[in-house]
Write an enzyme that holds these catalytic residues in place. Structure first.
Site, PDB file in Angstrom:
ATOM      1  N   ASN A  48       0.865  -1.181   0.000  1.00 23.75           N
ATOM      2  CA  ASN A  48       0.000   0.000   0.000  1.00 23.75           C
ATOM      3  C   ASN A  48       0.905   1.236   0.000  1.00 23.75           C
ATOM      4  OD1 ASN A  48      -1.802   2.045   0.517  1.00 23.75           O
ATOM      5  ND2 ASN A  48      -2.299   1.401   2.609  1.00 23.75           N
ATOM      6  N   TRP A  49       0.989   1.873  -1.155  1.00 26.30           N
ATOM      7  CA  TRP A  49       1.917   3.009  -1.285  1.00 26.30           C
ATOM      8  C   TRP A  49       1.342   4.288  -0.658  1.00 26.30           C
ATOM      9  CZ3 TRP A  49       3.956   2.453  -7.089  1.00 26.30           C
ATOM     10  CH2 TRP A  49       4.641   1.245  -7.189  1.00 26.30           C
ATOM     11  N   LYS A  50       0.094   4.247  -0.258  1.00 29.05           N
ATOM     12  CA  LYS A  50      -0.587   5.402   0.356  1.00 29.05           C
ATOM     13  C   LYS A  50      -0.385   6.656  -0.506  1.00 29.05           C
ATOM     14  CE  LYS A  50       0.119   3.315   4.832  1.00 29.05           C
ATOM     15  NZ  LYS A  50       0.015   3.447   6.266  1.00 29.05           N
ATOM     16  N   HIS A  72      -9.492   0.824   4.868  1.00 26.27           N
ATOM     17  CA  HIS A  72      -8.214   1.011   5.558  1.00 26.27           C
ATOM     18  C   HIS A  72      -8.429   1.889   6.784  1.00 26.27           C
ATOM     19  CE1 HIS A  72      -4.109   2.306   6.366  1.00 26.27           C
ATOM     20  NE2 HIS A  72      -3.734   1.204   5.730  1.00 26.27           N
ATOM     21  N   GLU A  78      -6.853   4.290   7.951  1.00 28.98           N
ATOM     22  CA  GLU A  78      -6.709   5.734   7.737  1.00 28.98           C
ATOM     23  C   GLU A  78      -7.993   6.328   7.173  1.00 28.98           C
ATOM     24  OE1 GLU A  78      -3.059   5.335   5.554  1.00 28.98           O
ATOM     25  OE2 GLU A  78      -2.104   4.707   7.418  1.00 28.98           O
ATOM     26  N   GLU A  80      -5.265  -5.415  10.488  1.00 29.76           N
ATOM     27  CA  GLU A  80      -4.273  -4.370  10.716  1.00 29.76           C
ATOM     28  C   GLU A  80      -4.586  -3.654  12.028  1.00 29.76           C
ATOM     29  OE1 GLU A  80      -2.352  -3.127   6.803  1.00 29.76           O
ATOM     30  OE2 GLU A  80      -4.126  -1.904   6.987  1.00 29.76           O
ATOM     31  N   GLY A 105       2.291   2.029  10.789  1.00 28.83           N
ATOM     32  CA  GLY A 105       3.196   3.168  10.640  1.00 28.83           C
ATOM     33  C   GLY A 105       3.870   3.585  11.933  1.00 28.83           C
ATOM     34  N   SER A 137       3.410  -2.362  10.325  1.00 22.97           N
ATOM     35  CA  SER A 137       4.866  -2.325  10.487  1.00 22.97           C
ATOM     36  C   SER A 137       5.546  -3.644  10.121  1.00 22.97           C
ATOM     37  CB  SER A 137       5.231  -1.881  11.909  1.00 22.97           C
ATOM     38  OG  SER A 137       4.742  -0.575  12.153  1.00 22.97           O
ATOM     39  N   GLY A 152       2.824  -1.243   4.306  1.00 25.18           N
ATOM     40  CA  GLY A 152       2.789   0.191   4.020  1.00 25.18           C
ATOM     41  C   GLY A 152       4.193   0.725   3.784  1.00 25.18           C
ATOM     42  N   GLY A 153       4.804   1.261   4.822  1.00 24.84           N
ATOM     43  CA  GLY A 153       6.119   1.924   4.698  1.00 24.84           C
ATOM     44  C   GLY A 153       7.159   1.095   3.974  1.00 24.84           C
TER      45      GLY A 153
HETATM   46  C1  PEP Z   1      -0.791  -0.089   5.941  1.00 26.40           C
HETATM   47  O1  PEP Z   1      -0.874   1.072   5.613  1.00 26.40           O
HETATM   48  O2  PEP Z   1      -1.656  -0.868   5.526  1.00 26.40           O
HETATM   49  C2  PEP Z   1       0.310  -0.499   6.795  1.00 26.40           C
HETATM   50  C3  PEP Z   1       0.275  -1.698   7.297  1.00 26.40           C
HETATM   51  O3  PEP Z   1       1.311   0.409   7.000  1.00 26.40           O
HETATM   52  P1  PEP Z   1       2.749   0.110   7.696  1.00 26.40           P
HETATM   53  O4  PEP Z   1       3.283  -1.163   7.088  1.00 26.40           O
HETATM   54  O5  PEP Z   1       3.582   1.297   7.372  1.00 26.40           O
HETATM   55  O6  PEP Z   1       2.504  -0.052   9.170  1.00 26.40           O
END
Ligand code: PEP
Length: 252
Positions: free
Chosen positions: A9-11, A95, A97, A167, A173, A213, A234-235
């Protein structure tokens, strides 16, 4: 036997050039393997470029959101049909967010799941509890409401097309990851819920990703858990040097 599924997920990150370069790097490194299902979910505006860059590879593309209507006067929104039209296979829905920053509710998320399916897109439905909810012992009740409402009204045939991403919001994050045991406990609980809703064979086949994470150094032990069937990243999905080892970790 479920096939592992790792999605990035590049957000709201990267430039057009960076997204094309990341896609090209991923294609070169893992674009020929088919042991693990892999997808990347760029921001809408970069989807066509990434689809083009990944042509001829096994890496699929997903969107990060959709609006649950076929088209019309919805300024700024993007329909499931458009997402399908530009070459997406998957779409992330619900998600955290979007739930917590943009205020999306379970009923709206359910409408998105249904409209994605109508457009032949494969939804990745995200669920997960806040830190305060975990600390007050409400993880299972929060997750069960999100799963039940998110999948409400689906037929077994529809449910077979869903991936759930667990999640925990406190792990997204933050650098703080659920322990493999914490992840397994909730994943097994979710599979049990799906069993009650749609029966044994749908539940046994459904892929439940862990997200929060995930990094190259913790991916293998998380995905070694019996009910963890991949990751939503994500990151660490923003650099090929991090995402590629996570995909390789899923191969075992
Ligand atoms: C996500 O945005 O779905 C996520 C899991 O982010 P991160 O890996 O950065 O925690």
């Amino acid at each position: 036997m479920r096939k592992y599924f790792v999605a990035g997920n590049w957000k709201m990150n990267l430039t057009m050039g960076e997204s094309a370069k990341l896609a090209a790097d991923l294609k070169a490194a893992i674009g020929g393997q088919s042991e693990v299902d892999v997808a990347v979910c760029p921001p809408f505006v970069y989807v066509p470029g990434v689809v083009e860059a990944l042509k001829g590879s096994t890496i699929a593309v997903g969107a990060q959101n959709l609006y649950p209507a076929p088209g019309g006067a919805f300024t700024g929104e993007v329909s499931p049909k458009m997402i399908k039209d530009v070459g997406c296979r998957y779409v992330i829905i619900g998600h955290s967010e979007r739930r917590h920053i943009l205020g999306e509710k379970d009923e709206f998320i359910n409408a998105k799941v249904k409209s994605a399916l109508e457009a032949q897109l494969l939804p990745i439905l995200c669920v997960g509890e806040l830190l305060a909810e975990r600390q007050s012992g409400r993880t299972q009740s929060v997750v069960s409401i999100q799963v039940e409402k998110g999948l409400a009204g689906l037929t077994e045939q529809d449910a077979a097309k869903i991936t759930i991403a667990y999640e925990p919001v406190w792990a997204i994050g933050t650098g703080e990851t659920a322990t493999p045991a914490q992840a397994q406990e909730v994943h097994a609980y979710i599979r049990g819920l799906v069993k009650k809703l749609f029966g044994d064979s749908i539940a046994d086949a459904m892929r439940i990703q862990y997200g929060g994470s995930v990094k190259p150094d913790n991916a293998a032990e998380l995905m070694a858990q019996p009910d963890v069937d991949g990751s939503l990243v994500g990151g660490a999905a923003l650099k090929a040097e991090n995402f590629v080892p996570i995909v390789r970790a899923a191969k075992g």
